[in-house]
Design a protein around this motif. Structure first.
Motif, PDB file in Angstrom:
ATOM      1  N   MET A   1       0.856  -1.163   0.000  1.00  0.00           N
ATOM      2  CA  MET A   1       0.000   0.000   0.000  1.00  0.00           C
ATOM      3  C   MET A   1       0.905   1.230   0.000  1.00  0.00           C
ATOM      4  N   ASN A   2       0.622   2.171  -0.858  1.00  0.00           N
ATOM      5  CA  ASN A   2       1.484   3.345  -0.948  1.00  0.00           C
ATOM      6  C   ASN A   2       1.047   4.435   0.039  1.00  0.00           C
ATOM      7  N   LYS A   3       1.820   5.472   0.108  1.00  0.00           N
ATOM      8  CA  LYS A   3       1.581   6.538   1.074  1.00  0.00           C
ATOM      9  C   LYS A   3       0.254   7.248   0.813  1.00  0.00           C
ATOM     10  N   ALA A   4      -0.094   7.463  -0.445  1.00  0.00           N
ATOM     11  CA  ALA A   4      -1.349   8.138  -0.770  1.00  0.00           C
ATOM     12  C   ALA A   4      -2.551   7.312  -0.326  1.00  0.00           C
ATOM     13  N   SER A   5      -2.474   6.010  -0.484  1.00  0.00           N
ATOM     14  CA  SER A   5      -3.569   5.143  -0.049  1.00  0.00           C
ATOM     15  C   SER A   5      -3.736   5.198   1.462  1.00  0.00           C
ATOM     16  N   CYS A   6      -2.634   5.157   2.171  1.00  0.00           N
ATOM     17  CA  CYS A   6      -2.695   5.241   3.633  1.00  0.00           C
ATOM     18  C   CYS A   6      -3.292   6.565   4.083  1.00  0.00           C
ATOM     19  N   HIS A  41      -6.715  -5.895  -5.751  1.00  0.00           N
ATOM     20  CA  HIS A  41      -5.873  -4.806  -5.249  1.00  0.00           C
ATOM     21  C   HIS A  41      -6.625  -3.478  -5.173  1.00  0.00           C
TER      22      HIS A  41
END
Length: 75
Positions: A1-6, A41
């Motif tokens: 999971m990338n930073k934007a998703s978090c 995903h």
């Protein structure tokens, strides 16, 4: 999971920071995130939908409990 998703998840969860508003949201978001991830995903979308569904189910459960208490007190 990338930073934007978090960040999107944190923002979505913080919008309803009140305890009454968040009822069911965290549990639904966790289940939705797992289901979304498994289904291609889409963990963030799953978490957002899961939060909404979890909140709705918690609200309905609280409503039923209140109705049952009112019926018990009426007897």
């Amino acid at each position: 999971m990338n930073k934007a998703s978090c960040m999107a998840i944190v923002l979505a969860l913080s919008l309803g920071a009140g305890q009454a508003v968040a009822a069911g949201c965290l549990k639904g978001a966790a289940v939705g995130a797992v289901a979304g991830h498994v289904a291609g995903h889409h963990a963030v979308a799953g978490a957002l939908v899961g939060c909404a569904v979890g909140h709705h189910r918690a609200k309905e459960k609280a409503k039923r409990s209140a109705e049952e208490r009112a019926a018990a007190q009426a007897q």
